[in-house]
Design a protein around this motif. Structure first.
Motif: not given
Length: 289
Positions: A199-216
């Motif tokens: 769980p790196t910063k890249e992993w964390f930032d990617t999870n943020i991006k995913i949640r922004q895309n999947l507003k459901f």
């Protein structure tokens, strides 16, 4: 018939896995193994999509190369699962709850479903992680160590190549799939996996991006305690990587579980925000003095 696709960069692990598959998949299964050689040449999403394009069979299995199968004739069991009605992704680890704030699939112990032998690259003793209570457990998110899907269903979803690197591909893919089909964790295929997540910063930032895309809201029923704990965990992690200031505090509010938590938990989170706002205000005063 099964196409097994592997994004590979460690040839000894790959060779070990190929030998293991040949010995365990079962005599009645027609299969191919597609090695996508990828020592950081491309994102894993691109590697998997290219591998799927090369595949010739109706069922796809995306797996890590640092694992071995312990179940004999597992291929027959996997095909039987995939042939059931409305099945999306078949996996060996996942979760049946999706919180409002960014998170991995390991949301909360009571929602996590897993059936894996977790080892390590030091070859010390593996630990059996098993929380399955039935043969097929319904989930939303599926861990990428093992993800199987019918090719025709994969073609409707595909891996999201807007996600760079090697993180989040599984969460994004399985959640999008769960909007159309039902994902499952199964308990009759056992693998041993030789590495844990990173769980790196890249992993964390990617999870943020995913949640922004999947507003459901995937859940039939909201869990206030899980939402609160996950959101507070997100805040803690976010401010490990980013400055505590008003701009970043406002950004985190985009993921606030407004209609998913009870009054008591709103108060708990409000106290945490007060702490961050006071800290930001104190820092500004120091900078101005």
């Amino acid at each position: 018939m099964l196409s097994i696709i592997i994004s590979s960069y460690q040839q000894p692990y790959y060779d070990q896995l190929v030998k293991n598959i040949n010995e365990t998949i079962g005599d009645g299964i027609v299969y191919e193994i597609i090695q996508m050689w990828n020592p950081n040449l491309m994102s894993i999403t691109k590697a998997y999509n290219l591998g799927a394009e090369k595949s010739q069979y109706d069922n796809l299995l995306f797996i890590h190369e640092d694992l071995v199968f312990h179940t004999q004739a597992w291929g027959e069991q996997l095909i039987a699962h995939l042939n059931k009605e409305n099945v999306g992704v078949i996996g060996l680890a996942g979760s049946s709850y999706v919180p409002a704030a960014p998170a991995s699939w390991t949301v909360a112990e009571k929602y996590n479903v897993i059936n894996i032998l977790q080892g390590n690259k030091e070859n010390t003793q593996s630990v059996r992680l098993n929380t399955t209570l039935k043969n097929m457990t319904e989930v939303f998110a599926v861990d990428g160590v093992f993800m199987a899907i019918k090719k025709k269903d994969y073609s409707e979803i595909k891996f999201n190549e807007d996600l760079s690197g090697f993180h989040g591909y599984d969460l994004d893919f399985s959640l999008r799939c769960s909007k159309k089909f039902q994902n499952y964790i199964v308990d009759d295929i056992l693998i041993e996996h030789f590495s844990k997540g990173n769980p790196t910063k890249e992993w964390f930032d990617t999870n943020i991006k995913i949640r922004q895309n999947l507003k459901f809201n995937f859940n039939k029923k909201n869990d206030s305690e899980t939402e609160k704990n996950n959101f507070l965990g997100f805040l803690y992690k976010y401010f490990e990587y980013y400055l505590i200031n008003k701009k970043n505090i406002l950004f985190t509010l985009k993921f606030y579980p407004l209609n998913r938590i009870n009054f008591k938990d709103h108060i708990v989170i409000a106290k945490k925000y007060y702490h961050y706002l006071k800290y930001a205000s104190d820092i500004n005063k120091k900078l101005k003095s």
